[in-house]
Design a protein around this motif. Structure first.
Motif, PDB file in Angstrom:
ATOM      1  N   LEU A  25      72.988  47.290   7.575  1.00 48.18           N
ATOM      2  CA  LEU A  25      73.934  46.439   6.857  1.00 48.18           C
ATOM      3  C   LEU A  25      73.513  46.316   5.396  1.00 48.18           C
ATOM      4  N   ASN A  26      72.247  46.034   5.134  1.00 42.37           N
ATOM      5  CA  ASN A  26      71.775  45.893   3.755  1.00 42.37           C
ATOM      6  C   ASN A  26      71.929  47.182   2.966  1.00 42.37           C
ATOM      7  N   ARG A  27      71.642  48.306   3.619  1.00 40.11           N
ATOM      8  CA  ARG A  27      71.823  49.596   2.925  1.00 40.11           C
ATOM      9  C   ARG A  27      73.286  49.798   2.556  1.00 40.11           C
ATOM     10  N   PHE A  28      74.174  49.423   3.467  1.00 45.06           N
ATOM     11  CA  PHE A  28      75.602  49.599   3.216  1.00 45.06           C
ATOM     12  C   PHE A  28      76.076  48.696   2.084  1.00 45.06           C
ATOM     13  N   ILE A  29      75.632  47.445   2.093  1.00 39.39           N
ATOM     14  CA  ILE A  29      76.041  46.499   1.055  1.00 39.39           C
ATOM     15  C   ILE A  29      75.658  47.014  -0.329  1.00 39.39           C
ATOM     16  N   HIS A  30      74.490  47.656  -0.437  1.00 38.97           N
ATOM     17  CA  HIS A  30      74.007  48.123  -1.731  1.00 38.97           C
ATOM     18  C   HIS A  30      74.393  49.577  -2.027  1.00 38.97           C
ATOM     19  N   SER A  31      75.167  50.194  -1.137  1.00 38.95           N
ATOM     20  CA  SER A  31      75.517  51.608  -1.331  1.00 38.95           C
ATOM     21  C   SER A  31      76.728  51.815  -2.221  1.00 38.95           C
ATOM     22  N   GLY A  32      77.517  50.776  -2.436  1.00 33.83           N
ATOM     23  CA  GLY A  32      78.751  50.926  -3.194  1.00 33.83           C
ATOM     24  C   GLY A  32      79.965  51.176  -2.321  1.00 33.83           C
ATOM     25  N   GLU A  33      79.764  51.361  -1.018  1.00 36.71           N
ATOM     26  CA  GLU A  33      80.879  51.632  -0.102  1.00 36.71           C
ATOM     27  C   GLU A  33      81.643  50.372   0.288  1.00 36.71           C
ATOM     28  N   LEU A  34      81.027  49.223   0.089  1.00 41.84           N
ATOM     29  CA  LEU A  34      81.666  47.981   0.514  1.00 41.84           C
ATOM     30  C   LEU A  34      82.990  47.749  -0.204  1.00 41.84           C
ATOM     31  N   SER A  35      83.072  48.135  -1.470  1.00 41.38           N
ATOM     32  CA  SER A  35      84.308  47.918  -2.239  1.00 41.38           C
ATOM     33  C   SER A  35      85.494  48.633  -1.607  1.00 41.38           C
ATOM     34  N   LYS A  36      85.261  49.832  -1.092  1.00 40.01           N
ATOM     35  CA  LYS A  36      86.351  50.589  -0.447  1.00 40.01           C
ATOM     36  C   LYS A  36      86.790  49.900   0.848  1.00 40.01           C
ATOM     37  N   VAL A  37      85.823  49.410   1.610  1.00 38.38           N
ATOM     38  CA  VAL A  37      86.155  48.701   2.846  1.00 38.38           C
ATOM     39  C   VAL A  37      86.983  47.451   2.531  1.00 38.38           C
ATOM     40  N   ILE A  38      86.584  46.720   1.488  1.00 39.49           N
ATOM     41  CA  ILE A  38      87.330  45.528   1.099  1.00 39.49           C
ATOM     42  C   ILE A  38      88.761  45.890   0.709  1.00 39.49           C
ATOM     43  N   GLN A  39      88.920  46.945  -0.078  1.00 36.34           N
ATOM     44  CA  GLN A  39      90.261  47.350  -0.503  1.00 36.34           C
ATOM     45  C   GLN A  39      91.107  47.769   0.689  1.00 36.34           C
TER      46      GLN A  39
ATOM     47  N   ARG B 201      83.905  49.256  10.825  1.00 37.97           N
ATOM     48  CA  ARG B 201      83.783  49.828   9.484  1.00 37.97           C
ATOM     49  C   ARG B 201      82.443  49.586   8.795  1.00 37.97           C
ATOM     50  N   VAL B 202      81.679  48.612   9.260  1.00 42.71           N
ATOM     51  CA  VAL B 202      80.456  48.232   8.548  1.00 42.71           C
ATOM     52  C   VAL B 202      79.233  48.514   9.419  1.00 42.71           C
ATOM     53  N   PRO B 203      78.352  49.399   8.990  1.00 41.45           N
ATOM     54  CA  PRO B 203      77.139  49.703   9.756  1.00 41.45           C
ATOM     55  C   PRO B 203      76.301  48.449  10.006  1.00 41.45           C
ATOM     56  N   GLY B 204      75.736  48.378  11.202  1.00 38.78           N
ATOM     57  CA  GLY B 204      74.913  47.237  11.577  1.00 38.78           C
ATOM     58  C   GLY B 204      75.679  46.146  12.282  1.00 38.78           C
ATOM     59  N   MET B 205      77.023  46.211  12.231  1.00 41.00           N
ATOM     60  CA  MET B 205      77.841  45.158  12.832  1.00 41.00           C
ATOM     61  C   MET B 205      78.388  45.539  14.213  1.00 41.00           C
ATOM     62  N   GLU B 206      78.051  46.747  14.702  1.00 42.11           N
ATOM     63  CA  GLU B 206      78.688  47.275  15.909  1.00 42.11           C
ATOM     64  C   GLU B 206      78.531  46.371  17.129  1.00 42.11           C
ATOM     65  N   HIS B 207      77.389  45.738  17.269  1.00 46.97           N
ATOM     66  CA  HIS B 207      77.125  44.921  18.464  1.00 46.97           C
ATOM     67  C   HIS B 207      77.072  43.423  18.141  1.00 46.97           C
ATOM     68  N   SER B 208      77.600  43.053  17.003  1.00 47.50           N
ATOM     69  CA  SER B 208      77.572  41.652  16.596  1.00 47.50           C
ATOM     70  C   SER B 208      78.581  40.831  17.398  1.00 47.50           C
ATOM     71  N   TYR B 209      78.357  39.535  17.436  1.00 48.33           N
ATOM     72  CA  TYR B 209      79.306  38.630  18.075  1.00 48.33           C
ATOM     73  C   TYR B 209      79.376  37.328  17.269  1.00 48.33           C
ATOM     74  N   ILE B 210      80.494  36.622  17.419  1.00 45.40           N
ATOM     75  CA  ILE B 210      80.693  35.352  16.709  1.00 45.40           C
ATOM     76  C   ILE B 210      79.877  34.277  17.415  1.00 45.40           C
ATOM     77  N   SER B 211      78.888  33.734  16.722  1.00 45.62           N
ATOM     78  CA  SER B 211      78.015  32.733  17.337  1.00 45.62           C
ATOM     79  C   SER B 211      78.361  31.307  16.924  1.00 45.62           C
ATOM     80  N   SER B 212      79.011  31.136  15.780  1.00 45.11           N
ATOM     81  CA  SER B 212      79.453  29.797  15.398  1.00 45.11           C
ATOM     82  C   SER B 212      80.500  29.877  14.305  1.00 45.11           C
ATOM     83  N   ILE B 213      81.338  28.855  14.259  1.00 45.60           N
ATOM     84  CA  ILE B 213      82.331  28.682  13.198  1.00 45.60           C
ATOM     85  C   ILE B 213      82.016  27.348  12.532  1.00 45.60           C
TER      86      ILE B 213
END
Length: 422
Positions: free
Chosen positions: A198-212, A274-286
């Motif tokens: 996730l950290n590598r992806f955030i700093h890779s510059g690819e996040l902007s495309k995912v947001i768009q 779309r975001v590496p590192g998030m594949e097995h994540s789950y919502i733990s709190s709102i």
């Protein structure tokens, strides 16, 4: 009728600013009570799901001293906070901010401990009903689920975030038209995140495309997707949902909260694919509460302007400082409007003094400032700094036997200098 319990200071609102105000004043020997609607201290810091303090440092160095530094240092020593310097904003990579990332649940425990150690009397799950400022004292009426009761004090601090105490004291406040209010955000927390990819992806510059892509398909309601890794966990908090509503209209606010929650599942499904590192994540709190970026402000003895911040005016009665840029979440364009400011700016004591009151200060977001200036100073570290100085100002007024609007800039400045140089 029983005799009202009496204090030197009553702080209404135990949020980011109010908790620090109360602890600071109590440490100076005042008897202090806090009326807090929630069951914990910290407000936005501990209940909004936000897990980083923007502009906690300046140019790679921690900015704050006093109680803020003490609290930050203990959070770091406890292993649930850490500084991250020069982090780009997800909505504008050119804007880089020094941040303190932290776990809000651990912070709740720390603030309880600080309040207890300083001798603050807490009234949790308690609401303010009425208030009166007299020549020689102040009276407030409050209620919990089971009782109603009066309290008296020599001084009051409004740390409600929406000038609720000031309004109950009969003074006029400023509210932005509903159509122009800044967009609100409901934070949520994801667990079982693989932090390294996730950290590598955030700093890779690819996040902007995912947001768009997310924005173009309607999954993201604004051009922002801010991941905040929480220290020493496999969790991140997400700043992504967007809701527009009049925060003082109960029906509209309820619909806005439901709309923000409705966005969470589609966003989570989107980022898992779309975001590496998030594949097995789950919502733990709102988050317990939705983040309202804007609220009522007072008519103060001085109204802080954006020009004051740009010019870095060294007010003689400066009580707080900050370095966060102007950050307006525009309700029309769904974009974030930035204006980077040149350095460390200041907030004067007069902006904490409501017109027409003598024993009451404000601490936190309802201080006297123009909308554009407010959009810069509203972040947590600045509000903590305002809160601490407000607590000290009351302690100084008590020591001098004066009303709050009788303190001179020179004497208050000298007193605060002693407090922050310890």
């Amino acid at each position: 009728m029983s005799v009202p319990e009496s204090f030197d200071l009553i702080v209404v609102g135990g949020g980011t600013a109010g908790a620090i105000s109360a602890i600071a004043a109590a440490r100076e020997g005042l008897s202090v009570a806090v009326i807090e609607k929630n069951s914990y201290l910290g407000g936005t810091m501990t209940g909004s799901g936000l897990t980083e303090m923007n502009a906690a440092g300046f140019q790679g160095t921690p900015l704050y001293h006093g109680l803020e530094k003490e609290i930050f240092d203990e959070m770091i020593a406890g292993g649930y906070a850490e500084y991250h310097f020069g982090v780009p904003m997800s909505s504008n990579k050119e804007v880089k901010i020094d941040r303190l990332r932290f776990d809000p649940e651990q912070t709740k425990l720390l603030l309880d401990k600080k309040a207890a150690e300083s001798g603050v009397t807490l009234f949790y799950e308690t609401m303010l009903d009425a208030a009166e400022e007299k020549e020689d004292c102040c009276i407030v009426h409050a209620h919990s689920l089971y009782e109603s009761f009066p309290l008296t004090s020599q001084y009051l601090i409004d740390a409600t975030g929406n000038a609720d105490l000031i309004r109950k004291l009969g003074k006029e406040t400023i509210k932005t038209d509903a159509q122009k209010q800044l967009v609100s955000t409901l934070m949520f927390r994801l667990s079982n995140v693989d932090q390294e990819p996730l950290n590598r992806f955030i700093h890779s510059g690819e996040l902007s495309k995912v947001i768009q892509d997310g924005y173009d398909t309607g999954i993201l309601k604004g051009k922002i997707l801010a991941f905040t890794p929480i220290p020493n966990t496999k969790d991140v908090s997400l700043n992504v949902t967007r809701a527009k509503f009049d925060y003082e209209d109960a029906r509209a606010a309820s619909k806005g909260l439901m709309e923000a929650r409705r966005q969470i599942l589609p966003v989570h499904h989107f980022i898992r694919g779309r975001v590496p590192g998030m594949e097995h994540s789950y919502i733990s709190s709102i988050a317990n509460s939705i983040g309202i970026r804007e609220s009522r402000r007072i008519y103060g003895q001085y109204t802080l302007t954006l020009d004051d911040l740009e010019q870095m005016i060294p007010f003689e009665d400066s009580v707080a400082c900050g370095c966060y840029p102007m950050d307006i979440h525009d309700p029309v364009t769904n974009t974030v409007i930035w204006k980077v400011l040149p350095g460390v700016y200041h907030i004067p004591y007069r902006s904490l003094l409501p017109k027409g009151l003598h024993r009451t200060l404000v601490a936190g977001k309802c201080l006297s400032a123009e909308k554009e200036a407010f959009a810069a100073i509203r972040v947590m570290p600045i509000m903590m700094n305002v809160g601490e100085s407000a607590g000290y100002a009351v302690a100084f007024a008590k020591r001098e036997g004066r009303k709050l609007d009788e303190l001179t800039a020179a004497s208050l400045s000298s007193y605060l200098k002693q407090k922050y140089s310890r």
